[in-house]
Design an enzyme around this catalytic site. Structure first.
Site, PDB file in Angstrom:
ATOM      1  N   ARG A  37       0.626  -1.288   0.012  1.00 25.79           N
ATOM      2  CA  ARG A  37      -0.102  -0.034   0.075  1.00 25.79           C
ATOM      3  C   ARG A  37       0.797   1.427   0.009  1.00 25.79           C
ATOM      4  NH1 ARG A  37      -4.944  -2.078  -0.120  1.00 25.79           N
ATOM      5  NH2 ARG A  37      -5.034  -4.127   0.741  1.00 25.79           N
ATOM      6  N   HIS A  67       3.816 -10.589  -6.647  1.00 19.61           N
ATOM      7  CA  HIS A  67       2.682  -9.612  -6.737  1.00 19.61           C
ATOM      8  C   HIS A  67       3.085  -8.330  -6.516  1.00 19.61           C
ATOM      9  CE1 HIS A  67      -1.208  -7.983  -6.884  1.00 19.61           C
ATOM     10  NE2 HIS A  67      -1.938  -9.005  -7.024  1.00 19.61           N
ATOM     11  N   TYR A  70      -0.300  -2.737  -4.841  1.00 21.00           N
ATOM     12  CA  TYR A  70      -1.863  -2.159  -5.355  1.00 21.00           C
ATOM     13  C   TYR A  70      -1.350  -0.717  -5.668  1.00 21.00           C
ATOM     14  CZ  TYR A  70      -3.589  -6.180  -2.929  1.00 21.00           C
ATOM     15  OH  TYR A  70      -3.877  -7.285  -2.727  1.00 21.00           O
ATOM     16  N   HIS A 107      -1.467  -5.522 -11.243  1.00 22.39           N
ATOM     17  CA  HIS A 107      -2.988  -5.326 -11.860  1.00 22.39           C
ATOM     18  C   HIS A 107      -2.625  -4.321 -13.046  1.00 22.39           C
ATOM     19  CE1 HIS A 107      -4.810  -6.289  -7.570  1.00 22.39           C
ATOM     20  NE2 HIS A 107      -4.058  -7.374  -8.123  1.00 22.39           N
ATOM     21  N   GLU A 142      -2.537  -9.410 -14.449  1.00 22.71           N
ATOM     22  CA  GLU A 142      -3.772 -10.245 -13.941  1.00 22.71           C
ATOM     23  C   GLU A 142      -5.147  -9.593 -14.439  1.00 22.71           C
ATOM     24  OE1 GLU A 142      -3.844  -9.895  -9.414  1.00 22.71           O
ATOM     25  OE2 GLU A 142      -5.620 -11.226  -9.309  1.00 22.71           O
ATOM     26  N   ASP A 176      -7.522 -14.750 -12.021  1.00 21.08           N
ATOM     27  CA  ASP A 176      -8.026 -15.136 -10.855  1.00 21.08           C
ATOM     28  C   ASP A 176      -9.489 -15.488 -10.625  1.00 21.08           C
ATOM     29  OD1 ASP A 176      -9.334 -14.189  -8.420  1.00 21.08           O
ATOM     30  OD2 ASP A 176      -7.495 -12.862  -7.870  1.00 21.08           O
ATOM     31  N   HIS A 179     -12.087 -13.117  -9.804  1.00 18.01           N
ATOM     32  CA  HIS A 179     -12.130 -11.705 -10.741  1.00 18.01           C
ATOM     33  C   HIS A 179     -12.984 -12.160 -11.737  1.00 18.01           C
ATOM     34  CE1 HIS A 179      -8.128  -9.710  -8.797  1.00 18.01           C
ATOM     35  NE2 HIS A 179      -9.244 -10.036  -7.966  1.00 18.01           N
ATOM     36  N   HIS A 211      -4.957 -17.413  -9.718  1.00 16.53           N
ATOM     37  CA  HIS A 211      -5.192 -17.201  -8.380  1.00 16.53           C
ATOM     38  C   HIS A 211      -6.568 -17.711  -8.079  1.00 16.53           C
ATOM     39  CE1 HIS A 211      -2.825 -13.186  -8.127  1.00 16.53           C
ATOM     40  NE2 HIS A 211      -2.048 -14.335  -8.349  1.00 16.53           N
ATOM     41  N   ASP A 224     -14.834  -7.325  -6.533  1.00 10.51           N
ATOM     42  CA  ASP A 224     -13.714  -7.781  -6.219  1.00 10.51           C
ATOM     43  C   ASP A 224     -13.526  -8.298  -4.829  1.00 10.51           C
ATOM     44  OD1 ASP A 224     -10.879  -8.771  -5.891  1.00 10.51           O
ATOM     45  OD2 ASP A 224      -9.992  -6.947  -6.774  1.00 10.51           O
ATOM     46  N   HIS A 226     -12.788 -11.364  -2.187  1.00  5.68           N
ATOM     47  CA  HIS A 226     -12.519 -12.551  -2.211  1.00  5.68           C
ATOM     48  C   HIS A 226     -13.048 -13.298  -1.023  1.00  5.68           C
ATOM     49  CE1 HIS A 226      -8.390 -11.790  -4.469  1.00  5.68           C
ATOM     50  NE2 HIS A 226      -9.260 -11.312  -4.779  1.00  5.68           N
ATOM     51  N   GLU A 256      -5.643 -16.714  -2.565  1.00  2.00           N
ATOM     52  CA  GLU A 256      -5.591 -15.315  -1.939  1.00  2.00           C
ATOM     53  C   GLU A 256      -7.028 -15.004  -0.897  1.00  2.00           C
ATOM     54  OE1 GLU A 256      -5.566 -13.407  -5.784  1.00  2.00           O
ATOM     55  OE2 GLU A 256      -3.619 -12.531  -5.228  1.00  2.00           O
TER      56      GLU A 256
HETATM   57 ZN    ZN Z   1      -8.879  -9.659  -6.044  1.00  2.00          ZN
HETATM   58 FE    FE Z   2      -5.762 -12.061  -7.695  1.00  2.00          FE
HETATM   59 FE    FE Z   3      -3.879  -9.268  -7.406  1.00  2.00          FE
END
Ligand code: ZN
Ligand code: FE
Ligand code: FE
Length: 277
Positions: A37, A67, A70, A107, A142, A176, A179, A211, A224, A226, A256
């Site tokens: 973050r 990964h 974000y 992403h 992704e 994913d 997703h 994912h 989104d 999970h 995830e």
């Molecule tokens: Zn996600």
């Molecule tokens: Fe993912």
């Molecule tokens: Fe991701």
């Protein structure tokens, strides 16, 4: 052999992640290359990486799926955010070479009002300025749920980015399950159809990792969120079909799900018990 693992904290370094993975019966894993973050990164200790690579080779791990943070948005309307993203990507590419031949997933980005076309061009421009022929890392786009102005919830968008990247052989895709479902792909009732569509538009050879997540929302929610395996709207039967699908079964699967270690170990054990060797 099923390659399955989960997202692991990276704050204690590579060897700690490798041991953590083994304690969960994982043989692949994901980790953030830096603060997800913020964007700050710890220096890499050569001795830590060397110890990890020994452990990695001795335990026949599959390919890891790192990964990106974000905060990396290569197609923000704000040039300083794009610049920040490119700097992180460049630094991450250098960091990834400490563990050669792994995957780096990111992403694609949110165009924040600039439009999909402009966003796609900016993402591809960034990749073209940073990827190098000598790198061993494969960079994965992704597929996204399509929240807000996110790019990458349509297979055509993934294809459009890939088409513009010059070092095409350094690029792949990570799908994913949460997703896909929230983007409107019915992986519960028509997994074959979804994968055929992906093959037609992107090419199944591009698919390098999955994912594995359930979803808190119904199909096409674009949110989104999970969920634990079997506790959401996708359900465990559909996810078991995903890990066993002939086009997917050799790929690394990364959980995830909102879990603690015991939960991850249980989901890994469950998926292993449902995998047809
Ligand atoms: Zn996600
Ligand atoms: Fe993912
Ligand atoms: Fe991701």
């Amino acid at each position: 052999m099923l390659y399955i693992g989960c997202h692991l904290p990276s704050s204690k370094g590579y060897l700690a992640m490798g041991k953590h993975a083994l304690s969960l019966d994982a043989n692949t894993f994901a980790f953030f290359t830096r603060n997800p973050r913020g964007g700050s990164a710890k220096p890499i200790r050569e001795s830590d990486v060397a110890s990890f690579m020994r452990l990695y080779n001795e335990n026949s791990f599959g390919t890891l799926v790192a990964h990106a943070p974000y905060t990396m948005n290569l197609c923000s309307s704000d040039p300083s955010i794009r610049e920040f993203g490119r700097n992180m990507l460049a630094d991450d590419m250098a960091r990834m070479e400490y563990t050669p031949n792994q995957y780096y997933n990111f992403h694609p980005g949110s165009h924040t009002g600039q439009g999909v076309e402009t966003g796609i061009e900016q993402i591809a421009d960034a990749l073209n300025s940073i990827l190098r022929p000598e790198q061993t890392t494969t960079v994965l786009l992704e597929g996204m749920a399509g929240k807000g102005s996110e790019i990458g919830s349509k297979f055509q968008e993934l294809r459009a980015i890939l088409d513009r990247v010059e070092l095409s052989e350094k690029m792949g895709v990570c799908l994913d399950t949460c997703h896909l479902w929230e983007a409107g792909f019915d992986i519960v009732n028509d997994l074959d159809g979804v994968l055929e569509k992906f093959d037609r538009i992107v090419g199944i050879k591009r698919l390098k990792a999955m994912h594995l997540n359930d979803s808190k929302n119904p199909m096409s929610a674009h949110k989104d969120r999970h969920e634990l395996i079997g506790k959401g709207h996708i359900g465990s039967d559909a996810l078991v079909k995903v890990i066993n699908h002939p086009a997917l079964r050799k790929l690394p699967f990364i959980l995830e799900t909102p879990n603690d270690d015991a939960g991850y170990a249980a989901e890994i054990a469950f998926m292993r018990s449902m995998y047809a060797e």
